[in-house]
Write an enzyme that holds these catalytic residues in place. Sequence first.
Site, PDB file in Angstrom:
ATOM      1  N   GLN A 193      -8.678   4.258  -2.192  1.00  0.00           N
ATOM      2  CA  GLN A 193      -8.215   5.571  -1.752  1.00  0.00           C
ATOM      3  C   GLN A 193      -6.724   5.551  -1.535  1.00  0.00           C
ATOM      4  O   GLN A 193      -6.165   4.568  -1.063  1.00  0.00           O
ATOM      5  CB  GLN A 193      -8.976   6.007  -0.493  1.00  0.00           C
ATOM      6  CG  GLN A 193      -8.255   5.836   0.830  1.00  0.00           C
ATOM      7  CD  GLN A 193      -8.311   4.410   1.352  1.00  0.00           C
ATOM      8  OE1 GLN A 193      -8.594   3.473   0.625  1.00  0.00           O
ATOM      9  NE2 GLN A 193      -7.986   4.243   2.610  1.00  0.00           N
ATOM     10  N   SER A 210     -14.569  14.105  10.038  1.00  0.00           N
ATOM     11  CA  SER A 210     -14.745  15.021   8.907  1.00  0.00           C
ATOM     12  C   SER A 210     -15.639  16.202   9.281  1.00  0.00           C
ATOM     13  O   SER A 210     -15.345  17.349   8.970  1.00  0.00           O
ATOM     14  CB  SER A 210     -15.342  14.296   7.696  1.00  0.00           C
ATOM     15  OG  SER A 210     -14.452  13.318   7.211  1.00  0.00           O
ATOM     16  N   TYR A 223      -8.432  15.747  -3.995  1.00  0.00           N
ATOM     17  CA  TYR A 223      -8.551  17.005  -3.251  1.00  0.00           C
ATOM     18  C   TYR A 223      -7.588  17.038  -2.073  1.00  0.00           C
ATOM     19  O   TYR A 223      -7.272  16.007  -1.499  1.00  0.00           O
ATOM     20  CB  TYR A 223      -9.985  17.253  -2.745  1.00  0.00           C
ATOM     21  CG  TYR A 223     -10.635  16.137  -1.938  1.00  0.00           C
ATOM     22  CD1 TYR A 223     -11.239  15.056  -2.566  1.00  0.00           C
ATOM     23  CD2 TYR A 223     -10.691  16.197  -0.544  1.00  0.00           C
ATOM     24  CE1 TYR A 223     -11.869  14.058  -1.834  1.00  0.00           C
ATOM     25  CE2 TYR A 223     -11.322  15.201   0.197  1.00  0.00           C
ATOM     26  CZ  TYR A 223     -11.902  14.130  -0.456  1.00  0.00           C
ATOM     27  OH  TYR A 223     -12.526  13.136   0.271  1.00  0.00           O
ATOM     28  N   PRO A 224      -7.102  18.241  -1.754  1.00  0.00           N
ATOM     29  CA  PRO A 224      -6.259  18.382  -0.579  1.00  0.00           C
ATOM     30  C   PRO A 224      -7.098  18.696   0.653  1.00  0.00           C
ATOM     31  O   PRO A 224      -8.218  19.210   0.516  1.00  0.00           O
ATOM     32  CB  PRO A 224      -5.373  19.587  -0.934  1.00  0.00           C
ATOM     33  CG  PRO A 224      -6.226  20.427  -1.821  1.00  0.00           C
ATOM     34  CD  PRO A 224      -7.174  19.501  -2.540  1.00  0.00           C
ATOM     35  N   MET A 225      -6.584  18.354   1.819  1.00  0.00           N
ATOM     36  CA  MET A 225      -7.336  18.664   3.049  1.00  0.00           C
ATOM     37  C   MET A 225      -6.446  18.900   4.256  1.00  0.00           C
ATOM     38  O   MET A 225      -5.275  18.532   4.266  1.00  0.00           O
ATOM     39  CB  MET A 225      -8.362  17.568   3.346  1.00  0.00           C
ATOM     40  CG  MET A 225      -7.783  16.248   3.776  1.00  0.00           C
ATOM     41  SD  MET A 225      -9.081  15.088   4.323  1.00  0.00           S
ATOM     42  CE  MET A 225      -9.569  15.805   5.895  1.00  0.00           C
ATOM     43  N   ASP A 226      -7.045  19.544   5.246  1.00  0.00           N
ATOM     44  CA  ASP A 226      -6.405  19.798   6.536  1.00  0.00           C
ATOM     45  C   ASP A 226      -7.254  19.202   7.650  1.00  0.00           C
ATOM     46  O   ASP A 226      -8.437  18.935   7.453  1.00  0.00           O
ATOM     47  CB  ASP A 226      -6.370  21.315   6.820  1.00  0.00           C
ATOM     48  CG  ASP A 226      -5.305  22.053   6.040  1.00  0.00           C
ATOM     49  OD1 ASP A 226      -4.362  21.409   5.542  1.00  0.00           O
ATOM     50  OD2 ASP A 226      -5.429  23.292   5.943  1.00  0.00           O
ATOM     51  N   LYS A 227      -6.665  19.069   8.801  1.00  0.00           N
ATOM     52  CA  LYS A 227      -7.436  18.817  10.024  1.00  0.00           C
ATOM     53  C   LYS A 227      -7.464  20.143  10.788  1.00  0.00           C
ATOM     54  O   LYS A 227      -6.434  20.804  10.928  1.00  0.00           O
ATOM     55  CB  LYS A 227      -6.761  17.720  10.859  1.00  0.00           C
ATOM     56  CG  LYS A 227      -6.833  16.324  10.209  1.00  0.00           C
ATOM     57  CD  LYS A 227      -8.063  15.552  10.620  1.00  0.00           C
ATOM     58  CE  LYS A 227      -8.251  14.265   9.835  1.00  0.00           C
ATOM     59  NZ  LYS A 227      -7.487  13.139  10.368  1.00  0.00           N
ATOM     60  N   ARG A 234       0.815  -1.219   0.000  1.00  0.00           N
ATOM     61  CA  ARG A 234       0.000   0.000   0.000  1.00  0.00           C
ATOM     62  C   ARG A 234       0.846   1.266   0.000  1.00  0.00           C
ATOM     63  O   ARG A 234       0.394   2.318  -0.436  1.00  0.00           O
ATOM     64  CB  ARG A 234      -0.938   0.002   1.212  1.00  0.00           C
ATOM     65  CG  ARG A 234      -2.076  -1.015   1.063  1.00  0.00           C
ATOM     66  CD  ARG A 234      -3.044  -0.938   2.208  1.00  0.00           C
ATOM     67  NE  ARG A 234      -3.637   0.391   2.338  1.00  0.00           N
ATOM     68  CZ  ARG A 234      -4.320   0.799   3.398  1.00  0.00           C
ATOM     69  NH1 ARG A 234      -4.479   0.008   4.421  1.00  0.00           N
ATOM     70  NH2 ARG A 234      -4.840   2.008   3.431  1.00  0.00           N
ATOM     71  N   HIS A 245     -13.935   6.457  11.121  1.00  0.00           N
ATOM     72  CA  HIS A 245     -13.664   6.862   9.737  1.00  0.00           C
ATOM     73  C   HIS A 245     -13.379   5.633   8.864  1.00  0.00           C
ATOM     74  O   HIS A 245     -13.943   5.467   7.786  1.00  0.00           O
ATOM     75  CB  HIS A 245     -12.476   7.832   9.723  1.00  0.00           C
ATOM     76  CG  HIS A 245     -11.859   8.047   8.389  1.00  0.00           C
ATOM     77  ND1 HIS A 245     -12.367   8.953   7.486  1.00  0.00           N
ATOM     78  CD2 HIS A 245     -10.794   7.477   7.782  1.00  0.00           C
ATOM     79  CE1 HIS A 245     -11.629   8.920   6.385  1.00  0.00           C
ATOM     80  NE2 HIS A 245     -10.668   8.040   6.531  1.00  0.00           N
TER      81      HIS A 245
HETATM   82  O1  76R Z   1      -5.311   2.680   6.555  1.00  0.00           O
HETATM   83  C1  76R Z   1      -6.421   2.156   6.680  1.00  0.00           C
HETATM   84  O2  76R Z   1      -7.117   1.724   5.744  1.00  0.00           O
HETATM   85  C2  76R Z   1      -6.968   2.133   8.069  1.00  0.00           C
HETATM   86  C3  76R Z   1      -8.065   3.081   8.250  1.00  0.00           C
HETATM   87  C4  76R Z   1      -7.835   4.469   7.651  1.00  0.00           C
HETATM   88  C5  76R Z   1      -6.931   5.475   8.061  1.00  0.00           C
HETATM   89  C6  76R Z   1      -5.891   5.422   9.170  1.00  0.00           C
HETATM   90  C7  76R Z   1      -8.590   5.015   6.557  1.00  0.00           C
HETATM   91  C8  76R Z   1      -9.548   4.308   5.842  1.00  0.00           C
HETATM   92  N1  76R Z   1      -8.188   6.319   6.341  1.00  0.00           N
HETATM   93  C9  76R Z   1      -7.185   6.629   7.219  1.00  0.00           C
HETATM   94  C10 76R Z   1      -6.488   7.838   7.342  1.00  0.00           C
HETATM   95 MN1  76R Z   1      -9.099   7.663   5.110  1.00  0.00          MN
HETATM   96  N2  76R Z   1      -9.970   8.977   3.837  1.00  0.00           N
HETATM   97  C11 76R Z   1      -9.882  10.345   3.912  1.00  0.00           C
HETATM   98  C12 76R Z   1     -10.864  10.931   3.056  1.00  0.00           C
HETATM   99  O3  76R Z   1     -13.651  13.495   2.512  1.00  0.00           O
HETATM  100  C13 76R Z   1     -13.391  13.248   3.724  1.00  0.00           C
HETATM  101  O4  76R Z   1     -14.269  13.394   4.631  1.00  0.00           O
HETATM  102  C14 76R Z   1     -12.008  12.816   4.120  1.00  0.00           C
HETATM  103  C15 76R Z   1     -11.140  12.413   2.941  1.00  0.00           C
HETATM  104  C16 76R Z   1     -11.516   9.882   2.412  1.00  0.00           C
HETATM  105  C17 76R Z   1     -12.618   9.993   1.400  1.00  0.00           C
HETATM  106  C18 76R Z   1     -10.953   8.653   2.927  1.00  0.00           C
HETATM  107  C19 76R Z   1     -11.343   7.377   2.530  1.00  0.00           C
HETATM  108  N3  76R Z   1      -7.927   9.172   5.836  1.00  0.00           N
HETATM  109  C20 76R Z   1      -6.869   9.016   6.687  1.00  0.00           C
HETATM  110  C21 76R Z   1      -6.233  10.310   6.867  1.00  0.00           C
HETATM  111  C22 76R Z   1      -4.995  10.612   7.718  1.00  0.00           C
HETATM  112  C23 76R Z   1      -5.498  11.163   9.012  1.00  0.00           C
HETATM  113  C24 76R Z   1      -4.490  11.320  10.108  1.00  0.00           C
HETATM  114  O5  76R Z   1      -3.450  10.640  10.098  1.00  0.00           O
HETATM  115  O6  76R Z   1      -4.780  12.141  11.028  1.00  0.00           O
HETATM  116  C25 76R Z   1      -6.944  11.227   6.124  1.00  0.00           C
HETATM  117  C26 76R Z   1      -6.676  12.708   5.959  1.00  0.00           C
HETATM  118  C27 76R Z   1      -8.010  10.497   5.482  1.00  0.00           C
HETATM  119  C28 76R Z   1      -8.969  11.068   4.690  1.00  0.00           C
HETATM  120  N4  76R Z   1     -10.240   6.108   4.345  1.00  0.00           N
HETATM  121  C29 76R Z   1     -10.233   4.789   4.745  1.00  0.00           C
HETATM  122  C30 76R Z   1     -11.040   6.204   3.214  1.00  0.00           C
HETATM  123  C31 76R Z   1     -11.535   4.888   2.897  1.00  0.00           C
HETATM  124  C32 76R Z   1     -12.428   4.572   1.694  1.00  0.00           C
HETATM  125  C33 76R Z   1     -11.043   4.023   3.855  1.00  0.00           C
HETATM  126  C34 76R Z   1     -11.308   2.527   3.959  1.00  0.00           C
HETATM  127  C35 76R Z   1     -10.192   1.731   3.346  1.00  0.00           C
HETATM  128  C36 76R Z   1     -10.483   0.253   3.362  1.00  0.00           C
HETATM  129  O7  76R Z   1     -10.594  -0.301   4.470  1.00  0.00           O
HETATM  130  O8  76R Z   1     -10.612  -0.300   2.263  1.00  0.00           O
END
Ligand code: 76R
Length: 248
Positions: free
Chosen positions: A184, A222, A144-148, A130, A171
């Site tokens: 993603q 989010s 798209y870019p994003m912040d927390k 991955r 999430h």
């Molecule tokens: O890595 C993993 O799959 C474990 C769970 C997971 C993490 C740690 C995960 C799953 N994400 C993680 C981290 Mn995500 N993700 C986003 C967005 O539009 C929005 O509201 C937010 C944009 C989407 C659409 C998305 C999709 N994710 C993160 C992080 C880092 C945060 C941090 O470290 O503080 C961000 C910014 C972020 C944002 N996420 C998933 C998805 C999807 C579809 C999954 C499920 C993956 C799967 O299990 O197949």
Amino acid sequence: VAEAVETMDGWYCLHDLRQIDWTSWKLAPVEEREAALAEFQALLAKWDEVEQSRNGSHAVYSILGHKADFIMMILRPTMKELEEVELAFSKSKLAEFTTPAYSYVSVVELSKYMTKEGEDPEQNPEVQARLKPRLPKWEHICFYPMDKRRSGNDNWYSLPMEDRKKLMYEHGMTGRKYAGRIRQIITGSMGFDDWEWSVTLFAHDSLDIKKLVYEMRFDEVSARYGEFGAFYVGNLLDRDAIPAYLHV
Ligand code: 76R
């Protein structure tokens, strides 16, 4: 003080979005257009070789709307190699007919929020895959870019680790519902670019993009902590489809 989560970092990533100057493209002599096209196809063939030897990956999509005409998303093991790709395109004939629309520099990132005690995810081959992914060539892309958020009572960076873990777990559960329909790629860009992460989604069905992003808006992470930049959405631009795409 809240504890920073550890990240695992993979390939470097450039989202390179370009606008086509259709007017000058149409005015160019046919031989010049053909030469530009052939050179671009040769560049893509080279990138395909890199991808086949697993030293990187790329995806080319056309973008809808005025913000850009196409995107080249490139992954490479080092920033140096990433820059070489950018330079090669910039020096190409086709680039003379394009202007930069947007770009984003980051690195593929997985965090250790979900790591269990005593586990070393870096040794996990799935994790390694991955971090150095072959980008899917699915029908649609969304980037798209994003912040927390970091304001008042809604400051992600002052939340205790346990609270962030819980929110990230929720999430992940929402995301998992889209397994097989959405891929993603999350890249981290702190210190590299203007936002903190980039989100790239690949889908077969464009509506799945809308549904996932919508559903996630209701997850606390989010709803309360997400801030988003511009969205770019588009259609797969296969190597074979490029001559038709550029035909005038
Ligand atoms: O890595 C993993 O799959 C474990 C769970 C997971 C993490 C740690 C995960 C799953 N994400 C993680 C981290 Mn995500 N993700 C986003 C967005 O539009 C929005 O509201 C937010 C944009 C989407 C659409 C998305 C999709 N994710 C993160 C992080 C880092 C945060 C941090 O470290 O503080 C961000 C910014 C972020 C944002 N996420 C998933 C998805 C999807 C579809 C999954 C499920 C993956 C799967 O299990 O197949």
